[in-house]
Design a protein around this motif. Sequence first.
Motif, mmCIF file in Angstrom:
data_model
loop_
_atom_site.group_PDB
_atom_site.id
_atom_site.type_symbol
_atom_site.label_atom_id
_atom_site.label_comp_id
_atom_site.label_asym_id
_atom_site.label_seq_id
_atom_site.Cartn_x
_atom_site.Cartn_y
_atom_site.Cartn_z
ATOM 1 N N TYR B 119 0.832 -1.205 0.000
ATOM 2 C CA TYR B 119 0.000 0.000 0.000
ATOM 3 C C TYR B 119 0.868 1.257 0.000
ATOM 4 C CZ TYR B 119 -3.599 3.245 1.818
ATOM 5 O OH TYR B 119 -4.454 4.289 2.016
ATOM 6 N N VAL B 120 1.777 1.348 0.964
ATOM 7 C CA VAL B 120 2.590 2.561 1.100
ATOM 8 C C VAL B 120 3.691 2.602 0.049
ATOM 9 C CG1 VAL B 120 4.120 3.867 2.610
ATOM 10 C CG2 VAL B 120 2.108 2.732 3.564
ATOM 11 N N GLU B 121 4.269 1.427 -0.248
ATOM 12 C CA GLU B 121 5.409 1.423 -1.161
ATOM 13 C C GLU B 121 4.987 1.601 -2.608
ATOM 14 O OE1 GLU B 121 8.163 -1.715 -0.073
ATOM 15 O OE2 GLU B 121 8.211 -1.021 2.009
ATOM 16 N N TRP B 122 3.689 1.786 -2.793
ATOM 17 C CA TRP B 122 3.184 2.261 -4.086
ATOM 18 C C TRP B 122 3.852 3.602 -4.405
ATOM 19 C CZ3 TRP B 122 0.097 6.679 -5.001
ATOM 20 C CH2 TRP B 122 -0.467 6.765 -6.293
ATOM 21 N N VAL B 123 4.163 4.366 -3.393
ATOM 22 C CA VAL B 123 4.976 5.576 -3.558
ATOM 23 C C VAL B 123 6.426 5.112 -3.489
ATOM 24 C CG1 VAL B 123 5.573 7.858 -2.651
ATOM 25 C CG2 VAL B 123 3.262 6.947 -2.317
ATOM 26 N N PRO B 124 7.181 5.282 -4.583
ATOM 27 C CA PRO B 124 8.531 4.731 -4.614
ATOM 28 C C PRO B 124 9.363 5.192 -3.412
ATOM 29 C CG PRO B 124 7.909 5.595 -6.763
ATOM 30 C CD PRO B 124 6.820 5.979 -5.823
ATOM 31 N N GLY B 125 9.916 4.217 -2.690
ATOM 32 C CA GLY B 125 10.813 4.547 -1.579
ATOM 33 C C GLY B 125 10.124 4.880 -0.271
ATOM 34 N N ALA B 126 8.803 5.081 -0.306
ATOM 35 C CA ALA B 126 8.100 5.413 0.942
ATOM 36 C C ALA B 126 8.014 4.169 1.826
ATOM 37 C CB ALA B 126 6.701 5.946 0.644
ATOM 38 N N ARG B 127 7.906 4.383 3.132
ATOM 39 C CA ARG B 127 7.838 3.256 4.067
ATOM 40 C C ARG B 127 6.608 3.371 4.950
ATOM 41 N NH1 ARG B 127 10.625 1.128 1.108
ATOM 42 N NH2 ARG B 127 12.846 0.674 1.221
ATOM 43 N N GLY B 128 5.922 2.242 5.117
ATOM 44 C CA GLY B 128 4.857 2.175 6.104
ATOM 45 C C GLY B 128 5.485 1.951 7.468
ATOM 46 N N VAL B 129 4.777 2.371 8.503
ATOM 47 C CA VAL B 129 5.285 2.190 9.862
ATOM 48 C C VAL B 129 4.163 1.635 10.719
ATOM 49 C CG1 VAL B 129 6.236 3.342 11.897
ATOM 50 C CG2 VAL B 129 6.894 4.131 9.612
ATOM 51 N N THR B 130 4.452 0.546 11.431
ATOM 52 C CA THR B 130 3.430 -0.039 12.293
ATOM 53 C C THR B 130 4.093 -0.610 13.539
ATOM 54 O OG1 THR B 130 1.515 -1.525 12.357
ATOM 55 C CG2 THR B 130 3.436 -2.303 11.132
ATOM 56 N N GLY B 131 3.289 -1.181 14.410
ATOM 57 C CA GLY B 131 3.806 -1.730 15.659
ATOM 58 C C GLY B 131 2.636 -2.172 16.510
ATOM 59 N N THR B 132 2.861 -2.332 17.789
ATOM 60 C CA THR B 132 1.753 -2.710 18.663
ATOM 61 C C THR B 132 0.868 -1.483 18.878
ATOM 62 O OG1 THR B 132 2.885 -2.048 20.663
ATOM 63 C CG2 THR B 132 3.271 -4.306 19.921
ATOM 64 N N PRO B 133 -0.411 -1.701 19.203
ATOM 65 C CA PRO B 133 -1.302 -0.557 19.435
ATOM 66 C C PRO B 133 -0.736 0.424 20.475
ATOM 67 C CG PRO B 133 -2.584 -2.576 19.302
ATOM 68 C CD PRO B 133 -1.138 -2.982 19.253
ATOM 69 N N GLU B 134 -0.087 -0.101 21.529
ATOM 70 C CA GLU B 134 0.458 0.778 22.569
ATOM 71 C C GLU B 134 1.566 1.668 21.999
ATOM 72 O OE1 GLU B 134 0.386 -2.705 22.969
ATOM 73 O OE2 GLU B 134 -1.614 -2.487 23.844
ATOM 74 N N GLN B 135 2.453 1.057 21.217
ATOM 75 C CA GLN B 135 3.567 1.817 20.655
ATOM 76 C C GLN B 135 3.065 2.848 19.642
ATOM 77 O OE1 GLN B 135 6.676 1.780 21.725
ATOM 78 N NE2 GLN B 135 6.202 0.232 23.253
ATOM 79 N N VAL B 136 2.042 2.445 18.849
ATOM 80 C CA VAL B 136 1.479 3.387 17.877
ATOM 81 C C VAL B 136 0.869 4.577 18.617
ATOM 82 C CG1 VAL B 136 -0.400 3.721 16.224
ATOM 83 C CG2 VAL B 136 1.125 1.746 16.003
ATOM 84 N N GLN B 137 0.173 4.285 19.709
ATOM 85 C CA GLN B 137 -0.438 5.365 20.478
ATOM 86 C C GLN B 137 0.632 6.296 21.053
ATOM 87 O OE1 GLN B 137 -3.623 6.082 20.228
ATOM 88 N NE2 GLN B 137 -2.939 7.961 21.237
ATOM 89 N N LYS B 138 1.739 5.726 21.476
ATOM 90 C CA LYS B 138 2.852 6.549 21.956
ATOM 91 C C LYS B 138 3.353 7.476 20.852
ATOM 92 C CE LYS B 138 5.284 3.712 25.409
ATOM 93 N NZ LYS B 138 6.587 3.035 25.648
ATOM 94 N N ALA B 139 3.449 6.908 19.654
ATOM 95 C CA ALA B 139 3.936 7.712 18.525
ATOM 96 C C ALA B 139 2.950 8.832 18.196
ATOM 97 C CB ALA B 139 4.175 6.825 17.304
ATOM 98 N N VAL B 140 1.663 8.505 18.198
ATOM 99 C CA VAL B 140 0.643 9.521 17.920
ATOM 100 C C VAL B 140 0.812 10.683 18.899
ATOM 101 C CG1 VAL B 140 -1.840 10.012 18.022
ATOM 102 C CG2 VAL B 140 -1.025 7.946 16.852
ATOM 103 N N SER B 141 1.014 10.358 20.178
ATOM 104 C CA SER B 141 1.195 11.408 21.180
ATOM 105 C C SER B 141 2.499 12.169 20.945
ATOM 106 C CB SER B 141 1.241 10.816 22.592
ATOM 107 O OG SER B 141 0.104 10.024 22.819
ATOM 108 N N ALA B 142 3.560 11.437 20.641
ATOM 109 C CA ALA B 142 4.859 12.086 20.443
ATOM 110 C C ALA B 142 4.811 13.088 19.294
ATOM 111 C CB ALA B 142 5.934 11.035 20.179
ATOM 112 N N PHE B 143 4.026 12.759 18.280
ATOM 113 C CA PHE B 143 3.922 13.653 17.126
ATOM 114 C C PHE B 143 2.798 14.673 17.301
ATOM 115 C CE2 PHE B 143 6.466 10.295 15.277
ATOM 116 C CZ PHE B 143 7.324 10.989 14.441
ATOM 117 N N ARG B 144 2.241 14.734 18.498
ATOM 118 C CA ARG B 144 1.152 15.681 18.790
ATOM 119 C C ARG B 144 0.023 15.492 17.785
ATOM 120 N NH1 ARG B 144 4.670 16.049 22.162
ATOM 121 N NH2 ARG B 144 5.364 17.955 23.173
#
Lengths: 199, 197
Positions: B119-144
């Motif tokens: 899905y994401v790499e349809w854009v050449p060189g782009a990367r998808g990012v995932t993880g556990t729900p807890e870690q994703v939630q941490k990232a959402v907060s970190a990025f405001r």
Amino acid sequence: MENLMKPMTLITATAAVFAMTAVAAKVIPNLTDPKPQLVFQIGTDEHGAAQTAPHLINADADRAMVALGDLMVTNGFAFATLPNQPVGGGFVTIANQGTVDDRLISAQSPIAGKMEIHTMALDGDVMRMREVDGGLALPAGGTVELKPGGHHLMFMQITQALKAGSTVEVTLTFERAGSVTLALPIETRRPHGSNHGTH
Amino acid sequence: MAFLHKIRPLLYALAIVAVGAFVWLNVISPRMTQSLADQMGQGDYQLVTTGGDPFTQATLRERPSAVFFGFTHCPEICPTTLADMAYIQEEMGLTPDDLAIYFVTVDPERDTADVLKDYVEWVPGARGVTGTPEQVQKAVSAFRAYSRRVPLEDGDYTMDHSAYVMLFDDRGRFFEPIGYQEDFDRAMGKIRRLLNS
């Protein structure tokens, strides 16, 4: 020599003039040439409405159209899906040329496990999408546009990718007018508001 | 000087206001902006990219990057944002070394690395990012950023989420956001300034 008796007055006046000049120098360039700042009021105009940059796609001629009683359905198309994208979006413009209100209550497609009629809006910088409760109202004499950035037909649980250049069948069911099936041409997403052509 | 004498209280007041404004504009306000720019994206989230690399706050210091949040069950804005980034990348002749593009899912339960990859790499060189729900939630907060799960009928759900792209410089400092469907020339101007900064 009264002047010398009031040195504080002069010092104060000088300080005020100096500080105000400094403040003015700081503020005025910002007014004329705003510096990049952490302003999250983005993607909206001064009324807070989403900048619906013209997602100009193809000429209407390529789009699906069909008449059903008093309803004129035009400008029908769908967007191609990305790899692994499990959902898709379809769009039509519906003109109710009659004198009685109608309502788009459901949509179906052979390639979608289910379809919903959605509304989508930017709320500040947050995109919120919701199913339209009880269907989409089509007031008599009015035209309702389903378009990118707003209302759309959402293909869910799709069983095959929507490929640009082909078509996807959709059956629209209206409260009064009944049902009609049309084949929506599938288009590639194009950069919005750009005159640089396709890529 | 009798006139000056009469307006002395006013001058004192003006002086205090002006000095206060001077200090605010030159010292306090820049520091606040500074600290937000420094804090954006900083946190102890541990995610993984579809390229198999870890995605942490240190990732942002590798090269200039564009980070945005989305999910694959997203009918429009996520594909549109990806298409826009693909267009900008091509139009500006950027490689992933110039500008790394990260699409962080807000829906890790459905968006596994396998699902995200194509899905994401349809854009050449782009990367998808995932993880556990807890870690994703941490990232959402970190990025405001913002994300919220919204139940639909039949037990299905969708996600509300922040719709902007965040640009970071190669020191991992937040540079500027690009709004959803922001004018291309403006968006590309921001990226150009980022790369020249």
